[in-house]
Motif scaffolding. Sequence first.
Motif, PDB file in Angstrom:
ATOM      1  N   GLU A 162       0.787  -1.227   0.000  1.00  0.00           N
ATOM      2  CA  GLU A 162       0.000   0.000   0.000  1.00  0.00           C
ATOM      3  C   GLU A 162       0.819   1.276   0.000  1.00  0.00           C
ATOM      4  O   GLU A 162       0.370   2.296  -0.531  1.00  0.00           O
ATOM      5  N   HIS A 163       2.018   1.250   0.573  1.00  0.00           N
ATOM      6  CA  HIS A 163       2.767   2.501   0.676  1.00  0.00           C
ATOM      7  C   HIS A 163       4.242   2.264   1.014  1.00  0.00           C
ATOM      8  O   HIS A 163       4.621   1.195   1.491  1.00  0.00           O
ATOM      9  N   VAL A 164       5.041   3.283   0.769  1.00  0.00           N
ATOM     10  CA  VAL A 164       6.391   3.396   1.330  1.00  0.00           C
ATOM     11  C   VAL A 164       6.230   4.006   2.716  1.00  0.00           C
ATOM     12  O   VAL A 164       5.371   4.867   2.930  1.00  0.00           O
ATOM     13  N   PHE A 165       7.040   3.560   3.681  1.00  0.00           N
ATOM     14  CA  PHE A 165       6.926   4.116   5.030  1.00  0.00           C
ATOM     15  C   PHE A 165       8.275   4.528   5.584  1.00  0.00           C
ATOM     16  O   PHE A 165       9.299   3.904   5.285  1.00  0.00           O
ATOM     17  N   LEU A 168       4.930  17.682  14.866  1.00  0.00           N
ATOM     18  CA  LEU A 168       5.102  17.171  13.516  1.00  0.00           C
ATOM     19  C   LEU A 168       3.946  17.614  12.614  1.00  0.00           C
ATOM     20  O   LEU A 168       2.837  17.863  13.082  1.00  0.00           O
ATOM     21  N   LYS A 169       4.198  17.676  11.325  1.00  0.00           N
ATOM     22  CA  LYS A 169       3.208  18.178  10.374  1.00  0.00           C
ATOM     23  C   LYS A 169       1.948  17.311  10.356  1.00  0.00           C
ATOM     24  O   LYS A 169       1.949  16.160  10.789  1.00  0.00           O
ATOM     25  N   ASP A 170       0.879  17.887   9.794  1.00  0.00           N
ATOM     26  CA  ASP A 170      -0.428  17.229   9.799  1.00  0.00           C
ATOM     27  C   ASP A 170      -0.457  15.919   9.019  1.00  0.00           C
ATOM     28  O   ASP A 170      -1.345  15.089   9.243  1.00  0.00           O
ATOM     29  N   ASP A 171       0.484  15.716   8.077  1.00  0.00           N
ATOM     30  CA  ASP A 171       0.448  14.485   7.282  1.00  0.00           C
ATOM     31  C   ASP A 171       1.250  13.347   7.916  1.00  0.00           C
ATOM     32  O   ASP A 171       1.394  12.283   7.310  1.00  0.00           O
ATOM     33  N   PHE A 172       1.728  13.533   9.133  1.00  0.00           N
ATOM     34  CA  PHE A 172       2.389  12.432   9.834  1.00  0.00           C
ATOM     35  C   PHE A 172       1.329  11.470  10.373  1.00  0.00           C
ATOM     36  O   PHE A 172       0.199  11.868  10.669  1.00  0.00           O
ATOM     37  N   ARG A 220       5.821   9.061   8.290  1.00  0.00           N
ATOM     38  CA  ARG A 220       5.097   9.453   7.091  1.00  0.00           C
ATOM     39  C   ARG A 220       5.054   8.292   6.116  1.00  0.00           C
ATOM     40  O   ARG A 220       5.910   7.396   6.159  1.00  0.00           O
ATOM     41  N   ILE A 221       4.081   8.335   5.218  1.00  0.00           N
ATOM     42  CA  ILE A 221       3.984   7.326   4.173  1.00  0.00           C
ATOM     43  C   ILE A 221       3.897   7.996   2.807  1.00  0.00           C
ATOM     44  O   ILE A 221       3.522   9.171   2.689  1.00  0.00           O
ATOM     45  N   ILE A 222       4.241   7.220   1.768  1.00  0.00           N
ATOM     46  CA  ILE A 222       4.006   7.611   0.371  1.00  0.00           C
ATOM     47  C   ILE A 222       3.082   6.564  -0.217  1.00  0.00           C
ATOM     48  O   ILE A 222       3.502   5.432  -0.473  1.00  0.00           O
ATOM     49  N   PRO A 223       1.790   6.870  -0.402  1.00  0.00           N
ATOM     50  CA  PRO A 223       0.851   5.885  -0.946  1.00  0.00           C
ATOM     51  C   PRO A 223       1.271   5.405  -2.333  1.00  0.00           C
ATOM     52  O   PRO A 223       1.980   6.105  -3.074  1.00  0.00           O
ATOM     53  N   ASN A 224       0.816   4.210  -2.683  1.00  0.00           N
ATOM     54  CA  ASN A 224       1.247   3.599  -3.949  1.00  0.00           C
ATOM     55  C   ASN A 224       0.732   4.320  -5.191  1.00  0.00           C
ATOM     56  O   ASN A 224       1.155   4.000  -6.299  1.00  0.00           O
ATOM     57  N   ASN A 225      -0.158   5.300  -5.022  1.00  0.00           N
ATOM     58  CA  ASN A 225      -0.630   6.093  -6.161  1.00  0.00           C
ATOM     59  C   ASN A 225      -0.152   7.543  -6.104  1.00  0.00           C
ATOM     60  O   ASN A 225      -0.638   8.401  -6.844  1.00  0.00           O
ATOM     61  N   SER A 226       0.815   7.820  -5.225  1.00  0.00           N
ATOM     62  CA  SER A 226       1.281   9.191  -5.023  1.00  0.00           C
ATOM     63  C   SER A 226       2.066   9.708  -6.229  1.00  0.00           C
ATOM     64  O   SER A 226       2.849   8.976  -6.849  1.00  0.00           O
ATOM     65  N   SER A 227       1.904  10.981  -6.515  1.00  0.00           N
ATOM     66  CA  SER A 227       2.676  11.612  -7.597  1.00  0.00           C
ATOM     67  C   SER A 227       4.161  11.690  -7.254  1.00  0.00           C
ATOM     68  O   SER A 227       4.991  11.859  -8.148  1.00  0.00           O
ATOM     69  N   LEU A 228       4.505  11.552  -5.978  1.00  0.00           N
ATOM     70  CA  LEU A 228       5.918  11.554  -5.589  1.00  0.00           C
ATOM     71  C   LEU A 228       6.676  10.390  -6.223  1.00  0.00           C
ATOM     72  O   LEU A 228       7.897  10.468  -6.406  1.00  0.00           O
ATOM     73  N   LEU A 229       5.961   9.327  -6.552  1.00  0.00           N
ATOM     74  CA  LEU A 229       6.599   8.162  -7.166  1.00  0.00           C
ATOM     75  C   LEU A 229       6.995   8.415  -8.615  1.00  0.00           C
ATOM     76  O   LEU A 229       7.749   7.645  -9.207  1.00  0.00           O
TER      77      LEU A 229
END
Length: 213
Positions: free
Chosen positions: A94-97, A126-130, A168-177
């Motif tokens: 589901e994600h990078v962690f 920590l930021k809101d996306d943590f 934090r995570i990077i979801p598998n559909n994130s534009s960061l990928l």
Amino acid sequence: MHRTYKKEDFQIFQLNHLEERMEAIRECIQPIFQDLGETYTRIIEEKTGHKMYFHIAQHRRRTTNPPESTWSAIGGNARGYKKYPHIQIGINEEHVFIFVSIIDQPLYEKDMGESLLENKENWIKLKDDFVISGDHTKSNVEPLTEESGTRLIKRMITVKKGEVLIGRIIPNNSSLLDDQSKQQAFLFETIVQLIPLYKQLLDRYEKNNLTGK
């Protein structure tokens, strides 16, 4: 600059056989871990003032079922990391962690938890996306708030299998990928923001270690 994750990396978890998935992990994922370790181990060591060691999970105990996730860890000693607080960087379906992790009942677990409750500033700010998780064997996470943090930290203190993972995570559909430079910046920013929290845990751990508490 270190290598980064791509959307196709998540396809590894569609491979159903142990050897097939492990071969793909060794070929596609572990080189990224190695780059990340070489990039961040020294930085974390300098910022925390504690000696750091880098580890990559090898999943050698697996004999039938393939791993649902795979990871690397910064921390511990030359022999291992699970008895210590550590920074874990990994990937599942589901994600990078990227987490500061207290898992598998490390030494001084309750005392580290009490430190987090007594001095909340390093995780409250920590930021809101943590996010936070109470179980490293499951991929589900929830937003990190004072309520969720306090609840899961208290659970770790009182429940034998309780754990705390914050990051934090990077979801598998994130534009960061799709953007190497933005992903690198995100990973760097995440680790830098986690370092004060990690140092808090390391300092408490080492204090207990020295006093034999």
